[in-house]
Design a protein around this motif. Structure first.
Motif, PDB file in Angstrom:
ATOM      1  N   ASP A  44     -39.946 -32.290  -0.156  1.00 53.82           N
ATOM      2  CA  ASP A  44     -39.662 -33.707  -0.409  1.00 53.82           C
ATOM      3  C   ASP A  44     -40.422 -34.562   0.620  1.00 53.82           C
ATOM      4  O   ASP A  44     -39.994 -34.704   1.768  1.00 53.82           O
ATOM      5  CB  ASP A  44     -38.149 -33.928  -0.297  1.00 53.82           C
ATOM      6  CG  ASP A  44     -37.733 -35.353  -0.640  1.00 53.82           C
ATOM      7  OD1 ASP A  44     -38.590 -36.252  -0.576  1.00 53.82           O
ATOM      8  OD2 ASP A  44     -36.544 -35.565  -0.930  1.00 53.82           O
ATOM      9  N   VAL A  45     -41.555 -35.113   0.176  1.00 54.42           N
ATOM     10  CA  VAL A  45     -42.419 -35.814   1.134  1.00 54.42           C
ATOM     11  C   VAL A  45     -41.750 -37.074   1.689  1.00 54.42           C
ATOM     12  O   VAL A  45     -41.930 -37.404   2.873  1.00 54.42           O
ATOM     13  CB  VAL A  45     -43.798 -36.125   0.496  1.00 54.42           C
ATOM     14  CG1 VAL A  45     -43.671 -37.105  -0.648  1.00 54.42           C
ATOM     15  CG2 VAL A  45     -44.777 -36.646   1.531  1.00 54.42           C
ATOM     16  N   PRO A  84     -45.537 -35.685   9.299  1.00 59.62           N
ATOM     17  CA  PRO A  84     -46.619 -36.365   8.584  1.00 59.62           C
ATOM     18  C   PRO A  84     -46.583 -36.153   7.078  1.00 59.62           C
ATOM     19  O   PRO A  84     -47.174 -36.926   6.318  1.00 59.62           O
ATOM     20  CB  PRO A  84     -47.883 -35.748   9.180  1.00 59.62           C
ATOM     21  CG  PRO A  84     -47.446 -34.446   9.765  1.00 59.62           C
ATOM     22  CD  PRO A  84     -46.024 -34.620  10.176  1.00 59.62           C
ATOM     23  N   ASN A  85     -45.913 -35.072   6.631  1.00 58.22           N
ATOM     24  CA  ASN A  85     -45.900 -34.715   5.208  1.00 58.22           C
ATOM     25  C   ASN A  85     -44.896 -33.570   5.064  1.00 58.22           C
ATOM     26  O   ASN A  85     -44.244 -33.202   6.064  1.00 58.22           O
ATOM     27  CB  ASN A  85     -47.308 -34.267   4.775  1.00 58.22           C
ATOM     28  CG  ASN A  85     -47.558 -34.416   3.281  1.00 58.22           C
ATOM     29  OD1 ASN A  85     -46.663 -34.230   2.476  1.00 58.22           O
ATOM     30  ND2 ASN A  85     -48.785 -34.759   2.917  1.00 58.22           N
ATOM     31  N   ILE A  86     -44.766 -32.983   3.878  1.00 55.15           N
ATOM     32  CA  ILE A  86     -44.021 -31.728   3.800  1.00 55.15           C
ATOM     33  C   ILE A  86     -44.791 -30.683   4.610  1.00 55.15           C
ATOM     34  O   ILE A  86     -46.018 -30.781   4.775  1.00 55.15           O
ATOM     35  CB  ILE A  86     -43.810 -31.256   2.351  1.00 55.15           C
ATOM     36  CG1 ILE A  86     -45.148 -31.032   1.618  1.00 55.15           C
ATOM     37  CG2 ILE A  86     -42.921 -32.213   1.594  1.00 55.15           C
ATOM     38  CD1 ILE A  86     -44.990 -30.305   0.288  1.00 55.15           C
ATOM     39  N   ASP A  95     -54.674 -29.394   4.327  1.00 45.94           N
ATOM     40  CA  ASP A  95     -55.237 -28.646   5.459  1.00 45.94           C
ATOM     41  C   ASP A  95     -56.111 -27.492   4.949  1.00 45.94           C
ATOM     42  O   ASP A  95     -55.721 -26.780   4.019  1.00 45.94           O
ATOM     43  CB  ASP A  95     -54.129 -28.065   6.345  1.00 45.94           C
ATOM     44  CG  ASP A  95     -53.453 -29.120   7.208  1.00 45.94           C
ATOM     45  OD1 ASP A  95     -53.988 -30.246   7.300  1.00 45.94           O
ATOM     46  OD2 ASP A  95     -52.399 -28.820   7.794  1.00 45.94           O
ATOM     47  N   CYS A 124     -49.816 -28.725   6.589  1.00 48.29           N
ATOM     48  CA  CYS A 124     -49.489 -29.721   5.562  1.00 48.29           C
ATOM     49  C   CYS A 124     -50.488 -29.655   4.404  1.00 48.29           C
ATOM     50  O   CYS A 124     -51.573 -29.086   4.541  1.00 48.29           O
ATOM     51  CB  CYS A 124     -49.536 -31.130   6.177  1.00 48.29           C
ATOM     52  SG  CYS A 124     -48.311 -31.395   7.464  1.00 48.29           S
ATOM     53  N   PRO A 125     -50.132 -30.280   3.269  1.00 48.45           N
ATOM     54  CA  PRO A 125     -51.088 -30.355   2.157  1.00 48.45           C
ATOM     55  C   PRO A 125     -52.407 -30.989   2.598  1.00 48.45           C
ATOM     56  O   PRO A 125     -52.408 -31.941   3.391  1.00 48.45           O
ATOM     57  CB  PRO A 125     -50.371 -31.267   1.145  1.00 48.45           C
ATOM     58  CG  PRO A 125     -48.924 -31.110   1.454  1.00 48.45           C
ATOM     59  CD  PRO A 125     -48.842 -30.917   2.939  1.00 48.45           C
ATOM     60  N   THR A 153     -52.158 -26.750  -0.340  1.00 49.51           N
ATOM     61  CA  THR A 153     -51.864 -27.845  -1.271  1.00 49.51           C
ATOM     62  C   THR A 153     -50.355 -28.086  -1.301  1.00 49.51           C
ATOM     63  O   THR A 153     -49.560 -27.251  -0.836  1.00 49.51           O
ATOM     64  CB  THR A 153     -52.328 -27.489  -2.696  1.00 49.51           C
ATOM     65  OG1 THR A 153     -51.573 -26.367  -3.146  1.00 49.51           O
ATOM     66  CG2 THR A 153     -53.815 -27.153  -2.735  1.00 49.51           C
ATOM     67  N   THR A 154     -49.988 -29.229  -1.880  1.00 54.22           N
ATOM     68  CA  THR A 154     -48.561 -29.500  -2.096  1.00 54.22           C
ATOM     69  C   THR A 154     -47.948 -28.367  -2.910  1.00 54.22           C
ATOM     70  O   THR A 154     -46.861 -27.865  -2.596  1.00 54.22           O
ATOM     71  CB  THR A 154     -48.396 -30.845  -2.840  1.00 54.22           C
ATOM     72  OG1 THR A 154     -48.949 -31.876  -2.022  1.00 54.22           O
ATOM     73  CG2 THR A 154     -46.928 -31.141  -3.127  1.00 54.22           C
ATOM     74  N   ALA A 165     -39.392 -35.817   4.302  1.00 51.65           N
ATOM     75  CA  ALA A 165     -40.124 -35.282   5.468  1.00 51.65           C
ATOM     76  C   ALA A 165     -40.609 -36.406   6.381  1.00 51.65           C
ATOM     77  O   ALA A 165     -40.516 -36.315   7.610  1.00 51.65           O
ATOM     78  CB  ALA A 165     -41.297 -34.430   5.000  1.00 51.65           C
ATOM     79  N   LYS A 166     -41.097 -37.495   5.762  1.00 48.03           N
ATOM     80  CA  LYS A 166     -41.629 -38.603   6.566  1.00 48.03           C
ATOM     81  C   LYS A 166     -40.506 -39.454   7.162  1.00 48.03           C
ATOM     82  O   LYS A 166     -40.537 -39.790   8.343  1.00 48.03           O
ATOM     83  CB  LYS A 166     -42.557 -39.476   5.709  1.00 48.03           C
ATOM     84  CG  LYS A 166     -43.891 -38.803   5.389  1.00 48.03           C
ATOM     85  CD  LYS A 166     -44.748 -39.716   4.538  1.00 48.03           C
ATOM     86  CE  LYS A 166     -46.136 -39.106   4.308  1.00 48.03           C
ATOM     87  NZ  LYS A 166     -46.963 -39.898   3.415  1.00 48.03           N
TER      88      LYS A 166
END
Lengths: 169, 153
Positions: free
Chosen positions: B39-40, B50-52, B92, B89-90, B19-20, B43-44
């Protein structure tokens, strides 16, 4: 490595960053990490269990590099302070790569860290590749070796980390 | 008590719902302040990711915990090697699986090498090798009491 800046060439093979006693290790700090990864190993949590193995509870080995990272803020702080792998950030800046990721890690664990310890960190640059195309953008690979010692010079661990520094295509 | 040791035996698979919160907790508690772990937007936009993403200290902690959950706390990990092939990533569903690759008995300990994979569905996220020492029996001296010159991981 002919295309490397002279500054970066001068770093290769040397302990460019030496970090002395940034934080004092304490149990509640490592238990926060154990909670994050849901690790119930009694050597980290249970003083009476740990007594027969490690004398006292110990910090998870995975946190060894963490003890060389300064607080994100402290009175009088200027710039970024000392980050967990400061030499990696210095390389990114010297080579003008805004981004960097860890690609592989090898850790050898020796004496465990206990509450009250502090950690001395030596970061040695081993190599830097020529620039190449990667799926994240043009970049270079580099390897940094790290020696971790306790305040009384006892060896705690050795680390070799490979990085990719890159800029967006 | 040691687990049963047999060459090529598989360790029980462990599923972790990423999770985040778990990624940020892992990064912050390992004192890693890099924005690609919390920091999403950064990160993008800046990281081209793709995410943090889960940081390497958290991954090391998860792998070590996976091993000691199997071996028991009397075991002592000597060496950890891992390479990260794709980001975690969150969202998964991360599976840790492992197999015994070598078993090397010595007079007062047994060195075991484990090949461990972190996968998300069919996607390999991280491949790892861990060298861990186990006591020969419950009566063996604690591996943690070994002097530095008797500990050669």
């Amino acid at each position: 490595m002919a295309d490397l800046p002279e500054l970066v060439k001068s770093w290769i093979g040397k302990a460019v960053v030496v970090v002395e006693r940034t934080v004092t290790v304490e149990k509640e700090s490592w238990l926060n990490f154990c909670a994050a990864i849901q690790d119930g190993n009694p050597l980290y949590w249970d003083e009476s269990f740990a007594q027969s193995h490690t004398d006292h509870t110990i910090a998870p080995f995975a946190m060894l590099p963490s003890w060389g990272s300064t607080h994100p803020w402290y009175p009088g702080k200027q710039g970024d302070g000392v980050r967990a792998m400061e030499l990696h950030f210095m390389l990114k800046e010297a080579l003008a790569y805004p981004n960097g990721i860890v690609t592989s890690v090898e850790m050898t664990y020796h004496e465990p860290v206990r509450a009250g310890d502090s950690v001395r960190v030596e970061q040695i640059l081993r190599n830097v590749s020529e620039e190449r195309a990667t799926r994240l953008g043009p970049g270079r690979d580099w390897t940094i070796e790290v020696v971790y010692r306790r305040q009384d010079q006892v060896l705690l661990g050795l680390e070799s980390m490979s990085f990719l520094g890159y800029r967006r295509s | 008590m040691n687990p049963t040791l047999a060459l090529h035996a598989r360790l029980p698979t462990r599923r972790i719902e990423v999770t985040t919160k778990s990624i940020i907790m892992g990064a912050v508690t390992s004192r890693d302040w890099a924005p690609l772990h919390h920091d999403v937007v950064w990160a993008k936009s800046e990281g081209n990711l793709p995410n943090i993403i889960m940081n390497n200290y958290t991954q090391a902690g998860l792998i070590n915990a996976y091993v000691t959950d199997w071996s028991g706390p009397a075991a002592r990990i000597g060496r950890l090697r891992f390479s990260m092939r794709s980001p975690i990533c969150p969202g998964d569903a991360l599976d840790l699986s492992g197999v015994i690759e070598t078993i090397d008995p010595e007079p007062e300990l047994i060195w075991v090498s484990l090949a461990i994979e972190l996968t998300v569905g069919d996607r390999l996220a991280t491949r790892s090798t861990v060298r861990v020492a186990l006591p020969v029996s419950e009566q063996s001296p604690s591996l943690w009491q070994r002097r530095a010159d008797a500990w050669q991981p």
